[in-house]
Scaffold this motif. Structure first.
Motif, PDB file in Angstrom:
ATOM      1  N   ALA A  52      -3.866  -1.738  -6.166  1.00  0.00           N
ATOM      2  CA  ALA A  52      -2.415  -1.711  -6.422  1.00  0.00           C
ATOM      3  C   ALA A  52      -2.102  -2.429  -7.732  1.00  0.00           C
ATOM      4  N   GLU A  53      -2.779  -3.544  -7.993  1.00  0.00           N
ATOM      5  CA  GLU A  53      -2.590  -4.283  -9.258  1.00  0.00           C
ATOM      6  C   GLU A  53      -2.989  -3.411 -10.443  1.00  0.00           C
ATOM      7  N   SER A 109       0.661 -10.023  -9.110  1.00  0.00           N
ATOM      8  CA  SER A 109       0.152 -11.315  -9.585  1.00  0.00           C
ATOM      9  C   SER A 109       0.893 -11.755 -10.857  1.00  0.00           C
ATOM     10  N   GLN A 110       0.869 -13.060 -11.093  1.00  0.00           N
ATOM     11  CA  GLN A 110       1.554 -13.648 -12.256  1.00  0.00           C
ATOM     12  C   GLN A 110       0.998 -13.085 -13.572  1.00  0.00           C
ATOM     13  N   ILE A 125       4.968   0.047  -3.445  1.00  0.00           N
ATOM     14  CA  ILE A 125       4.637   1.474  -3.281  1.00  0.00           C
ATOM     15  C   ILE A 125       3.140   1.672  -3.547  1.00  0.00           C
ATOM     16  N   CYS A 126       2.663   1.060  -4.625  1.00  0.00           N
ATOM     17  CA  CYS A 126       1.233   1.183  -4.969  1.00  0.00           C
ATOM     18  C   CYS A 126       0.362   0.705  -3.807  1.00  0.00           C
ATOM     19  N   TYR A 127       0.752  -0.414  -3.225  1.00  0.00           N
ATOM     20  CA  TYR A 127      -0.052  -0.949  -2.126  1.00  0.00           C
ATOM     21  C   TYR A 127      -0.072   0.026  -0.941  1.00  0.00           C
ATOM     22  N   ARG A 128       1.092   0.586  -0.624  1.00  0.00           N
ATOM     23  CA  ARG A 128       1.142   1.534   0.500  1.00  0.00           C
ATOM     24  C   ARG A 128       0.298   2.780   0.207  1.00  0.00           C
ATOM     25  N   GLN A 187      -0.420  -1.766 -13.551  1.00  0.00           N
ATOM     26  CA  GLN A 187      -0.599  -1.871 -15.018  1.00  0.00           C
ATOM     27  C   GLN A 187      -0.618  -0.483 -15.661  1.00  0.00           C
ATOM     28  N   GLU A 188      -1.359   0.432 -15.035  1.00  0.00           N
ATOM     29  CA  GLU A 188      -1.428   1.800 -15.564  1.00  0.00           C
ATOM     30  C   GLU A 188      -0.026   2.416 -15.640  1.00  0.00           C
ATOM     31  N   ILE A 189       0.724   2.208 -14.576  1.00  0.00           N
ATOM     32  CA  ILE A 189       2.052   2.831 -14.455  1.00  0.00           C
ATOM     33  C   ILE A 189       2.998   2.316 -15.537  1.00  0.00           C
ATOM     34  N   PHE A 190       3.049   0.996 -15.706  1.00  0.00           N
ATOM     35  CA  PHE A 190       3.984   0.463 -16.705  1.00  0.00           C
ATOM     36  C   PHE A 190       3.554   0.793 -18.129  1.00  0.00           C
TER      37      PHE A 190
END
Lengths: 177, 187
Positions: free
Chosen positions: B48-49, A22-23, B37-40, B53-56
């Motif tokens: 996945a969203e 998302s944006q 990858i997160c979504y899969r 955020q956690e990953i970055f």
């Protein structure tokens, strides 16, 4: 023998990677790592307000609770005080000049900085009056030094922020992908 | 691969020092790939969203420990997969990774796919219907490019379990695809 399914997936990899985050996703990350522009500006503003508030507190304490001292020395003319004033004033002017040169593209930041420095100047005028009145002069001198240091700290913080920004702008073309 | 390291190294070094612009550039370069990858792994857009955020955030916090022994892409991909697996474990998702060896099952798959019509959207849909454990091993092997040795290390399972689970995952996926194509033919 080949794996038809694996081959198909490999040949159509783009189709399996077509989702977009998302944006708002980056904004949330930037807020969490504390690097958004707003956060940075708020931080600068917060530092300056806290600094000014601390000094105003010290000045108010001296004005309302300070006791006249029975001494004849005029602190405003003591060589150490004059020396400190000259040193800090030259440092502040030098830093201010550097910041002004760098802040061309950030008029809002420049205005905020001027407001903050003006607040500290007002407090300094009061402190100098107290110094001349011989009211708790050692505390007043301490408050004056703190005032100068606060100004330097604010200028240093803004300068370092502007240096990062200038550096980023220089490298944008090279790394734009 | 070496060229990729060289191209991104200045950005990575700046991002490691906390430079916001460089961090954003790294995000823009890798966010889409990591999000897919997160979504899969998570099988859910919302999760996945959150994981992205956690990953970055985690990657930026640990970036000063990145020593360029691999590409940044490989490094953040491994963070992505480990974080997703940990999150699935935290949610107590059953990964169904029993130690079972089915030596013939892999070769069976080749024959199974011969008469199955393959399409990206059908495969993606079928992957979403696989049990979590099957879907993860299938994704790691078929899409993320890990071999069974690497999968065994990531998932903390044996190589033979990885192989057998992949075989089962493929078989199940083909069944779903076949069922789907029958349905499409009937409609």
């Amino acid at each position: 023998m080949t794996d038809r399914l694996k081959d198909f997936i490999e040949n159509n990899a783009d189709g399996f990677n077509d989702l977009e985050p998302s944006q708002d996703s980056w904004n949330k990350i930037a807020a969490r790592i504390g690097h958004s522009e707003k956060v940075r500006n708020k931080k600068l503003r917060y530092i300056s307000i806290v600094s000014a508030a601390c000094i105003a507190g010290i000045a108010a304490f001296i004005i309302f609770f300070g006791k006249p001292q029975n001494q004849t020395d005029n602190f405003a003319e003591i060589p150490e005080v004059l020396e400190a004033e000259a040193y800090y004033t030259s440092q502040i002017n030098m830093k201010k000049e550097q910041v002004y040169q760098m802040a061309g593209n950030f008029p809002e930041l420049k205005n905020e900085m001027e407001v903050d420095l003006a607040e500290l100047d007002t407090i300094m005028v009061e402190l100098k009056k107290d110094l001349n009145d011989n009211v708790s002069n050692s505390e007043v001198v301490e408050a004056m030094i703190q005032n100068y240091r606060m100004k330097l700290m604010i200028l240093e913080e803004i300068k370092s922020f502007l240096e990062t920004k200038t550096d980023d702008q220089k490298n944008t073309t090279s790394y734009e992908l | 691969m070496t060229a990729q390291i060289d191209i991104h190294k200045p950005i990575i070094l700046k991002a490691a020092k906390g430079n916001a612009k460089a961090q954003k550039q790294l995000y823009e370069l890798y966010a889409k790939a990591m999000f897919n990858i997160c979504y899969r792994m998570m099988n859910n857009i919302h999760d996945a969203e959150d994981m992205l955020q956690e990953i970055f955030c985690d990657a930026f916090n640990r970036l000063d420990s990145f020593r360029f022994d691999s590409t940044f892409g490989a490094w953040i991909k491994r963070i992505t997969i480990n974080k997703c697996i940990n999150e699935l474990k935290r949610k107590k998702v059953t990964l169904e990774l029993k130690e079972e060896i089915t030596p013939d099952s892999i070769s069976d798959d080749f024959e199974d796919t011969e008469y199955t019509q393959l399409s990206v959207s059908h495969i993606k849909h079928a992957m979403g219907l696989l049990p979590d454990g099957y879907r993860i091993i299938f994704s790691l092997y078929m899409l993320e490019g890990y071999d069974h040795q690497e999968i065994s290390e990531i998932m903390n399972i044996t190589v033979s379990t990885s192989k057998s689970q992949l075989a089962r995952a493929k078989k199940k996926l083909i069944e779903v695809l076949k069922a789907g194509s029958m349905q499409y033919n009937l409609n």
